[in-house]
Motif scaffolding. Structure first.
Motif, short mmCIF file in Angstrom:
data_model
loop_
_atom_site.label_atom_id
_atom_site.label_comp_id
_atom_site.label_asym_id
_atom_site.label_seq_id
_atom_site.Cartn_x
_atom_site.Cartn_y
_atom_site.Cartn_z
N GLU A 141 20.22 1.60 -0.19
CA GLU A 141 20.19 0.53 -1.18
C GLU A 141 20.48 1.08 -2.57
OE1 GLU A 141 16.51 -1.63 -0.91
OE2 GLU A 141 16.73 -1.97 1.24
N GLY A 157 12.14 -2.00 -5.35
CA GLY A 157 11.93 -0.75 -6.08
C GLY A 157 12.76 0.44 -5.60
N LEU A 158 12.86 0.60 -4.29
CA LEU A 158 13.57 1.76 -3.75
C LEU A 158 15.05 1.75 -4.15
CD1 LEU A 158 13.36 3.36 -0.27
CD2 LEU A 158 15.46 2.16 -0.87
N LEU A 217 15.40 2.18 -8.01
CA LEU A 217 15.16 3.58 -8.36
C LEU A 217 16.45 4.39 -8.20
CD1 LEU A 217 12.71 5.55 -9.07
CD2 LEU A 217 12.89 6.27 -6.69
N GLU A 255 12.26 -4.27 6.22
CA GLU A 255 11.88 -3.80 7.56
C GLU A 255 11.28 -4.90 8.42
OE1 GLU A 255 12.03 0.29 8.24
OE2 GLU A 255 13.55 -1.16 7.70
N ARG A 284 20.99 -2.28 12.78
CA ARG A 284 20.45 -1.44 11.71
C ARG A 284 20.72 0.04 12.00
NH1 ARG A 284 17.52 -1.65 6.52
NH2 ARG A 284 16.15 0.14 6.49
N ASP A 306 14.03 8.00 1.38
CA ASP A 306 13.22 7.55 2.51
C ASP A 306 13.85 8.02 3.82
OD1 ASP A 306 10.68 5.59 2.20
OD2 ASP A 306 11.46 5.55 4.24
N HIS A 361 8.59 7.03 0.49
CA HIS A 361 8.18 5.90 -0.38
C HIS A 361 7.15 5.02 0.30
CE1 HIS A 361 11.72 6.30 -3.15
NE2 HIS A 361 12.26 6.83 -2.08
N VAL A 392 6.15 9.74 -4.62
CA VAL A 392 6.76 9.16 -5.81
C VAL A 392 5.77 8.84 -6.94
CG1 VAL A 392 8.83 8.30 -4.65
CG2 VAL A 392 6.74 6.91 -4.63
N TYR A 394 0.28 -6.92 0.61
CA TYR A 394 -0.42 -5.81 -0.03
C TYR A 394 -0.31 -5.84 -1.56
CZ TYR A 394 3.64 -2.80 -1.19
OH TYR A 394 4.76 -2.27 -1.75
N GLU A 432 0.40 0.81 -2.89
CA GLU A 432 1.68 0.81 -3.61
C GLU A 432 2.05 2.26 -3.92
OE1 GLU A 432 4.54 -0.75 -4.01
OE2 GLU A 432 3.81 -2.39 -5.27
N ALA A 433 3.13 2.74 -3.32
CA ALA A 433 3.47 4.15 -3.48
C ALA A 433 3.55 4.53 -4.97
CB ALA A 433 4.79 4.46 -2.78
N SER A 434 4.29 3.74 -5.72
CA SER A 434 4.39 4.02 -7.16
C SER A 434 4.41 2.72 -7.95
CB SER A 434 5.67 4.81 -7.47
OG SER A 434 5.97 4.75 -8.84
N GLY A 435 5.41 1.90 -7.67
CA GLY A 435 5.71 0.78 -8.56
C GLY A 435 6.58 1.34 -9.67
O1 73E Z 1 5.93 1.42 -4.54
C1 73E Z 1 7.31 1.23 -4.34
C2 73E Z 1 8.07 2.31 -5.07
O2 73E Z 1 7.91 2.19 -6.47
C3 73E Z 1 7.63 1.28 -2.85
O3 73E Z 1 6.97 0.23 -2.18
C4 73E Z 1 9.13 1.17 -2.65
O4 73E Z 1 9.76 2.26 -3.34
C5 73E Z 1 9.55 2.23 -4.75
C6 73E Z 1 10.33 3.39 -5.36
O5 73E Z 1 9.75 4.61 -5.04
C7 73E Z 1 9.51 1.19 -1.20
N1 73E Z 1 10.53 0.48 -0.63
C8 73E Z 1 10.54 0.79 0.66
N2 73E Z 1 9.57 1.62 0.91
N3 73E Z 1 8.91 1.88 -0.25
C9 73E Z 1 11.48 0.26 1.66
C10 73E Z 1 11.24 0.45 3.02
C11 73E Z 1 12.13 -0.04 3.94
C12 73E Z 1 13.27 -0.73 3.55
C13 73E Z 1 13.51 -0.91 2.19
C14 73E Z 1 12.61 -0.43 1.26
#
Ligand code: 73E
Length: 853
Positions: A88, A135-136, A139, A287, A317, A356, A394, A475, A595, A692-695
């Protein structure tokens, strides 16, 4: 080096260079050139869309000139490059960003005005490039901006989805309706097709292993499809470096099978091509949808019988992941071969970052190229692989191992038979090592294996990513700690602490302040006496000394008011809600997820409403008026918080309107974020601790002088460290307490606070329409588990919101807080994050493109 007459070439190049001059006349000439020539229009027949396209194409010409110089120089200098593999890239719009980074916004503004158009209106014709979920993906876009700005040679690799993230419409029942996003419909001026550079990708077929355990195998037969590259130039800010995002589009290899056509079977002739093209037709909206498989707009053709036995969505996928990874590695290896270096030098020229686990197939794919095609010994190949890859995790969502990506062994065997063999071999040699280090520990072997036993067996992609990389990072500080503690403790024991690290996320201030909040950016530049902060965000510290300056506070506050007015106008023009322009704007915009707890927010809004209802009119006047803004897309088929039902009742209540209104803004996107974020007084980052990994929007809001209300989760913790606890409204339980609280709910020992019960009674009384529509939400809270601990955090959430009201009344002290907040956000620059990756993971250096290049 020139074919033909070198003098003629040089003269031609010099003459053409004049078309890149930055004066208004040149800009106008170039726009008119594209209107007349590329778009074949006459001036009387030009609308805003045409004008946008012509202007964008002329900006693209400038980008391509720099892009060519950059790529040529990088190749000549044999530089080490970073390859950022991300499924992405949430780029948003390019026009404004490109003009700002190139330093040509002023002549374009003036030029367009003279030609009878307004730059902002013209810019509004651009569609968002929505090739990401949240977010991913965003980023990845911020990191590419920083890589170019920092002069680090880099490529992004992704897929060119014909349909990006769906457009969201809210129907009259307040429900989400997903509509396709045909973003390529008006053609995309930002991409350069490279139809000649297509790569052949094999799927299915037959595989053999080598004669000995680590020997070369083969892979033949099956179906060949084409991956066609389209390049998107990424300009750095104030530098010549222009990097590249290469997006792959799937095509059928034989779009027209003559033999079949002659036999009259036209349909069979196009079938294979169509199957191939399906691969890049649509971005997965996340997902969860793989489980529901409701979003497959186009049916997969069943040319391979076996396919019926799998979930089609899942198979598609996996095809996406492989086509992308294989085409990208093919490209990287082609570039490497030209260097004529031994393969052991591969990691000296290439750092590949896995965003990821989605690109984890790159690990067995590079093994296959090295061992099967290049004849490298297995152990040497594995060493090359490990020195090349880095893996960023992530996974927030409670850091449950269930959230990690897994693929069924039979599915991989069917689509990628040789890769499955390689994965098994990697696993066998790896488990030997584990056994050596921890003898006779069968449970450990089962936990660490790449293969999860069961029916069917599954490949654990995260384990493959960990063992195939030299560095694994989380992250945010808390997240990286949990990655070691909860996700990969066995691997930490095996490989040591140093293999695991943290790189806290960052955002680019070019887009998220300079571009989206031009007035605030101008005030900052004026106060600091320089624009240097755009490239060195720590310079914002210089604002501290104005935090108590009344005159500065006034200017600062009036810019916020202007941004609030703009958002209010947007709200009033897109919804039927009338808003109080003086209200505190309280925002929660992000993907809708359990969440992330939009439900906690909306239950809090209901409590505020009930409280206001109990007050006399003159008492209400003393309460800070609020505008609650929500936005975000939910996974298709995912139950949505009942924000719209609540807003309907509250907005219709004449007694309350002045004091509280609630809006849900449809179709949240990068462009909408650029309007919402600068306008916010308060934003909500209220996920259950540890989920939340980061936000990253928390960083954007704070940078734009908005205060945060949040839990001790993700990057919130580090933001508060930087800007001071006194400037953040924290509430809720901490990560360490979550397991105990969940157990209490499971044991039926949890207490439900009276404020929450009051809200529930109001809902069940029908105050917000049919109470039935709230039952699924209430059931997650009261049906036994309350997994996300709404009830446990509710009271302290309300208390934090009361503190916000109190703080907002003292405007001078509030504005002071917001100035401190912006001033102290320097460390959340993506420039800082990218430099950390460059130093600690990629081992790459900046390369300045000389003016004479
Ligand atoms: O907390 C965010 C984080 O800020 C996290 O949920 C997000 O990544 C951001 C950037 O680090 C994220 N997206 C996905 N996993 N974590 C994800 C998983 C599967 C498909 C698409 C996105």
């Amino acid at each position: 080096i020139f074919p033909g007459d070198a003098k003629a070439w040089k003269a031609a190049i010099a003459k053409n260079a004049e078309t890149l001059k930055k004066d208004v006349e040149t800009v106008e000439a170039q726009i008119s050139h594209h209107v007349h020539t590329t778009l074949a229009r006459a001036p009387f027949n030009v609308d805003e869309l045409t004008m946008y396209q012509a202007a964008a194409l002329s900006v693209r010409d400038r980008l391509i000139a720099r892009w060519n110089e950059t790529q040529t120089f990088h190749t000549q200098q044999r530089v080490k490059r970073v390859y950022y593999l991300s499924l992405e890239f949430l780029m948003g719009r390019q026009f404004d960003n490109a003009m700002l980074n190139l330093g040509v916004k002023k002549p374009y503004n003036d030029g367009l005005k003279q030609l009878g158009f307004n730059l902002e209106d013209v810019s509004d014709s651009e569609r968002d490039m929505g090739l990401g979920n949240g977010g991913l993906g965003r980023l990845a876009a911020c990191y590419l901006d920083s890589l170019a700005t920092l002069d680090i040679p880099a490529f992004g690799y992704t897929l060119r989805y014909q349909q990006g993230i769906f457009r969201q419409i809210i129907n009259s029942n307040g429900e989400q309706v997903e509509v396709p996003d045909p973003w390529l419909e008006n053609t995309n001026p930002w991409e350069i097709p490279r139809l000649d550079a297509a790569v052949e990708i094999r799927l299915h077929g037959e595989a053999t292993r080598g004669d000995n355990a680590k020997g070369a195998g083969t892979w033949t037969g099956g179906l060949e499809v084409l991956a066609v590259p389209y390049d998107i130039p990424v300009p750095g800010f104030g530098t010549k470096t222009t990097n590249n995002i290469r997006t792959w589009s799937a095509r059928g290899k034989v779009s027209f099978d003559l033999a079949k056509f002659n036999a009259g079977d036209y349909e069979a002739a196009v079938r294979e091509a169509e199957e191939a093209e399906t691969i890049t037709r649509v971005l997965y909206p996340n997902e969860a949808s793989l489980r529901h498989a409701t979003y497959i707009l186009v049916q997969v053709e069943l040319t391979h019988d076996f396919e019926q036995n799998f979930d089609k969505g899942k198979a598609l996928r996996l095809k996406q992941q492989y086509l992308w990874v294989a085409a990208s590695l093919h490209d990287i290896c082609r570039r490497f071969r030209k260097l004529r270096e031994p393969w052991t030098a591969f990691p000296d020229y290439n750092a590949i970052q896995l965003n990821d686990t989605h690109p984890t197939l790159a690990i067995p794919e590079l093994m296959r190229i090295l061992v099967d095609e290049e004849g490298q010994p297995w152990d040497e190949a594995w060493d090359i692989v490990r020195r090349t890859f880095g893996y960023t995790n992530h996974t927030g969502a409670a850091l449950m191992t269930e959230a990690l990506e897994r693929w069924a062994v039979p599915l991989i065997e069917w689509l990628l038979p040789r890769h499955m063999q390689i994965i098994y071999d990697i696993n066998a040699f790896f488990l030997e090592e584990v056994e050596k280090k921890f003898p006779n520990d069968r449970a450990r072997l089962a936990r660490m294996s790449l293969i999860e036993e069961g029916y069917p067996k599954m490949v654990r992609m995260a384990h493959l990513a960990v063992i195939g990389s030299h560095r694994v990072n989380g992250v945010a500080a808390l997240h990286s700690r949990l990655v070691k503690q909860d996700l990969f403790p066995d691997f930490v024991e095996m490989f040591g602490q140093d293999r695991f690290t943290n790189v806290t996320n960052g955002i680019t201030a070019r887009r998220w302040l300079y571009q989206c909040n031009p007035q605030l950016a101008a005030l900052i530049t004026q106060a600091l006496g320089t624009e240097e902060w755009i490239l060195d965000l720590d310079k914002l510290k210089g604002l501290e000394k104005y935090a108590r300056d009344k005159k500065f506070q006034k200017e600062w506050a009036s810019i916020k008011q202007a941004n609030r007015d703009r958002l209010c106008e947007y709200i009033e023009s897109t919804t039927d809600v009338k808003v109080n322009r003086k209200a505190l704007i309280d925002v929660q915009v992000k993907r809708i997820h359990e969440y992330k707890r939009q439900s906690l927010n909306i239950l809090g809004v209901i409590f505020r409403y009930l409280t206001l209802k109990k007050l006399k009119p003159e008492e209400r006047k003393r309460v800070v008026p609020r505008l609650s803004v929500f936005g975000g897309k939910a996974a298709p088929g995912y139950y949505m918080a009942n924000i719209n039902a609540v807003s309907k009742t509250i907005n219709a209540d004449k007694d309350i309107r002045e004091h509280l209104s609630v809006v849900f803004l449809a179709d949240y996107s990068v462009s909408l974020a650029e309007i919402i974020i600068p306008a916010s007084d308060l934003s909500e980052h209220i996920s259950t601790a540890g989920t939340e990994a980061s936000g990253t929007s928390n960083m954007k809001f704070a940078l734009n002088s908005g205060l945060l209300i949040g839990t001790l989760d993700g990057a919130n913790i580090e933001i508060a460290e930087a800007i001071g606890d006194e400037n953040v409204f924290f509430f809720g339980n901490v990560t360490e307490d979550v397991p105990r609280l969940r157990r209490a709910h499971q044991a039926g020992e949890a207490q439900y606070p009276p404020e929450l019960m009051e809200v529930v009674d109001a809902i069940r009384s029908g105050m917000f329409g049919d109470g039935g529509v709230f039952e699924p939400l209430l059931n997650t809270i009261f049906g036994g588990k309350d997994y996300y601990l709404i009830s446990d955090d509710f009271t302290s959430y309300l208390e934090a919101q009361r503190m916000v009201d109190v703080a907002f009344v003292d405007q001078s002290s509030w504005v002071e807080k917001t100035i401190h907040t912006t001033a102290r956000m320097g460390r959340f620059a993506s420039d800082r994050a990218v430099m950390q990756y460059a130093d600690e993971i990629w081992n790459v250096e900046p390369v300045k493109i000389p003016d004479s290049a």
